[in-house]
Design a protein around this motif. Structure first.
Motif, PDB file in Angstrom:
ATOM      1  N   PRO A 233     -11.532 -17.823  23.066  1.00  0.00           N
ATOM      2  CA  PRO A 233     -12.928 -17.937  23.278  1.00  0.00           C
ATOM      3  C   PRO A 233     -13.394 -16.238  23.250  1.00  0.00           C
ATOM      4  O   PRO A 233     -12.868 -15.477  23.479  1.00  0.00           O
ATOM      5  CB  PRO A 233     -13.244 -18.303  24.631  1.00  0.00           C
ATOM      6  N   ASN A 234     -14.767 -16.355  22.539  1.00  0.00           N
ATOM      7  CA  ASN A 234     -15.228 -14.819  22.399  1.00  0.00           C
ATOM      8  C   ASN A 234     -14.503 -13.897  21.667  1.00  0.00           C
ATOM      9  O   ASN A 234     -14.512 -12.653  22.064  1.00  0.00           O
ATOM     10  CB  ASN A 234     -15.653 -14.359  23.825  1.00  0.00           C
ATOM     11  N   VAL A 235     -13.425 -14.332  20.914  1.00  0.00           N
ATOM     12  CA  VAL A 235     -12.744 -13.541  20.036  1.00  0.00           C
ATOM     13  C   VAL A 235     -13.243 -12.532  19.507  1.00  0.00           C
ATOM     14  O   VAL A 235     -12.915 -11.230  19.237  1.00  0.00           O
ATOM     15  CB  VAL A 235     -11.590 -14.474  19.194  1.00  0.00           C
ATOM     16  N   GLU A 236     -14.750 -12.698  18.837  1.00  0.00           N
ATOM     17  CA  GLU A 236     -15.364 -11.717  17.963  1.00  0.00           C
ATOM     18  C   GLU A 236     -15.469 -10.461  18.971  1.00  0.00           C
ATOM     19  O   GLU A 236     -15.355  -9.266  18.593  1.00  0.00           O
ATOM     20  CB  GLU A 236     -16.491 -12.285  17.477  1.00  0.00           C
ATOM     21  N   GLN A 237     -16.080 -10.873  19.905  1.00  0.00           N
ATOM     22  CA  GLN A 237     -16.263  -9.543  20.808  1.00  0.00           C
ATOM     23  C   GLN A 237     -15.030  -8.809  21.368  1.00  0.00           C
ATOM     24  O   GLN A 237     -15.273  -7.591  21.461  1.00  0.00           O
ATOM     25  CB  GLN A 237     -17.265 -10.105  22.205  1.00  0.00           C
TER      26      GLN A 237
ATOM     27  N   ALA B 205      -5.981  -4.714  15.574  1.00  0.00           N
ATOM     28  CA  ALA B 205      -7.135  -4.984  16.421  1.00  0.00           C
ATOM     29  C   ALA B 205      -7.342  -6.531  16.764  1.00  0.00           C
ATOM     30  O   ALA B 205      -7.681  -6.958  17.724  1.00  0.00           O
ATOM     31  CB  ALA B 205      -8.517  -4.433  16.005  1.00  0.00           C
ATOM     32  N   TRP B 206      -6.945  -7.108  15.699  1.00  0.00           N
ATOM     33  CA  TRP B 206      -7.383  -8.759  15.584  1.00  0.00           C
ATOM     34  C   TRP B 206      -6.143  -9.331  16.603  1.00  0.00           C
ATOM     35  O   TRP B 206      -6.422  -9.994  17.704  1.00  0.00           O
ATOM     36  CB  TRP B 206      -7.084  -9.367  14.293  1.00  0.00           C
ATOM     37  N   ASN B 207      -4.780  -8.703  16.582  1.00  0.00           N
ATOM     38  CA  ASN B 207      -3.820  -9.264  17.499  1.00  0.00           C
ATOM     39  C   ASN B 207      -3.937  -8.931  18.945  1.00  0.00           C
ATOM     40  O   ASN B 207      -3.547  -9.575  19.743  1.00  0.00           O
ATOM     41  CB  ASN B 207      -2.540  -8.700  16.862  1.00  0.00           C
ATOM     42  N   LYS B 208      -4.689  -7.778  19.213  1.00  0.00           N
ATOM     43  CA  LYS B 208      -4.914  -7.048  20.439  1.00  0.00           C
ATOM     44  C   LYS B 208      -5.786  -8.052  21.107  1.00  0.00           C
ATOM     45  O   LYS B 208      -5.984  -8.343  22.147  1.00  0.00           O
ATOM     46  CB  LYS B 208      -5.302  -5.703  20.405  1.00  0.00           C
ATOM     47  N   ALA B 209      -6.681  -8.689  20.380  1.00  0.00           N
ATOM     48  CA  ALA B 209      -7.693  -9.540  20.635  1.00  0.00           C
ATOM     49  C   ALA B 209      -7.334 -11.028  20.958  1.00  0.00           C
ATOM     50  O   ALA B 209      -7.976 -11.917  21.349  1.00  0.00           O
ATOM     51  CB  ALA B 209      -9.106  -9.520  20.084  1.00  0.00           C
ATOM     52  N   GLY B 210      -6.076 -11.384  20.390  1.00  0.00           N
ATOM     53  CA  GLY B 210      -5.300 -12.367  20.600  1.00  0.00           C
ATOM     54  C   GLY B 210      -5.892 -13.410  19.354  1.00  0.00           C
ATOM     55  O   GLY B 210      -5.658 -14.727  19.409  1.00  0.00           O
ATOM     56  N   ASN B 211      -6.424 -12.698  18.277  1.00  0.00           N
ATOM     57  CA  ASN B 211      -6.358 -13.467  17.026  1.00  0.00           C
ATOM     58  C   ASN B 211      -5.387 -13.070  16.055  1.00  0.00           C
ATOM     59  O   ASN B 211      -5.275 -12.175  15.354  1.00  0.00           O
ATOM     60  CB  ASN B 211      -7.833 -12.904  16.488  1.00  0.00           C
ATOM     61  N   VAL B 212      -4.453 -14.069  16.167  1.00  0.00           N
ATOM     62  CA  VAL B 212      -3.036 -13.849  15.783  1.00  0.00           C
ATOM     63  C   VAL B 212      -2.969 -13.669  14.349  1.00  0.00           C
ATOM     64  O   VAL B 212      -3.544 -14.565  13.507  1.00  0.00           O
ATOM     65  CB  VAL B 212      -1.964 -14.836  15.975  1.00  0.00           C
TER      66      VAL B 212
END
Length: 277
Positions: free
Chosen positions: A143-147, A183-190
């Motif tokens: 959830p809220n991965v963009e932010q 940055a994507w992986n840091k946010a959980g967007n693998v």
């Protein structure tokens, strides 16, 4: 994930198309990344620097666990076609995750650059190949991965590279893609750790997340600069969208912009596609 019907339609067109440079997002199918561009890249000579009793393993993939194809003796002069990211390896003095693509005795594979004099040469191009496991990467987003992506990227503003493109997000090489995937992986967007921006577009296409042009792009998404994903000459970099401005321009943050992580405003011209966060 945001609903983007128009952009999804473009993706279906792109996946059905053939290679080429897009001239308009409505009518031109997306070009497919080429793995044959390696023959056109400048090669660099290097010398195996292990020791007399320990030859260097040429492996099938840039990992220490992949199959050994052949052993290359100490002090052998080898020709390196390109460099890529793989497992981190130490030679006892330094550690690096950069690997070199090499052909030796008709076998082509990868060697850890820390065991090659010249293996980290700035003259080496980035290997232009798709990830070996694109379809196994998770495509669900928290959830809220963009932010979360924007927050992670902005936390790195001002971080600069060291000599020879050495950066904290990967090896000593151009690093806009390394920063974007970090940055994507840091946010959980693998997403796999890509060193070439065109591979990000190819990965997105495999997961129905790549789009031509900029229609539908929003915060957290990746925008690809250049004309096509084929080679580093046509896919010149990537950045993360932080804001869509009222005048139609985008605010983006990216790595390897004049050697630093920087946020800036860009025009839509010069962006050939984007990948959905």
């Amino acid at each position: 994930m945001r609903a983007r019907l128009a952009a999804t339609a473009l993706t279906l067109i792109a996946l059905a198309g053939c290679s080429g440079s897009p001239s308009s997002e409505q009518s031109t199918p997306a070009p497919q990344p080429s793995a044959t561009g390696l023959a056109q890249q400048p090669s660099v000579k290097g010398t195996v620097a292990t020791n007399k009793k320990t030859p260097l393993s040429l492996r099938e993939q840039p990992t220490t666990s992949s199959a050994r194809l052949i052993r290359i003796p100490h002090k052998t002069v080898i020709t390196m076609a390109c460099k890529t990211i793989g497992d981190t390896v130490s030679n006892g003095v330094k550690a690096s995750n950069v690997w070199n693509k090499v052909t030796y005795k008709k076998k082509t594979g990868y060697v850890a650059s820390v065991f090659v004099d010249g293996g980290d040469s700035a003259a080496l191009s980035i290997c232009q190949e798709k990830t070996s496991q694109p379809s196994t990467t998770a495509t669900t987003r928290p959830p809220n991965v963009e932010q979360a992506i924007v927050k992670a990227a902005r936390s790195q503003r001002g971080i600069a590279e060291k000599k020879n493109n050495c950066n904290p997000y990967g090896g000593c090489m151009p690093w806009s893609s390394l920063f974007a995937t970090w940055a994507w992986n840091k946010a959980g967007n693998v997403v796999p750790k890509f060193s070439f921006s065109g591979d990000l577009y190819a990965w997105g296409a495999m997961h129905n997340r790549a789009h031509l042009g900029t229609d539908g792009v929003g915060p957290g998404d990746l925008v690809l600069f250049g004309t096509a994903p084929d080679t580093p000459k046509t896919s010149t970099g990537v950045a993360i969208v932080t804001e869509v401005l009222a005048d139609g321009r985008l605010k983006v943050i990216g790595g390897d912009y004049k050697g630093t992580v920087a946020e800036r405003t860009v025009a839509l011209k010069g962006i050939y596609g984007w990948v959905d966060a």
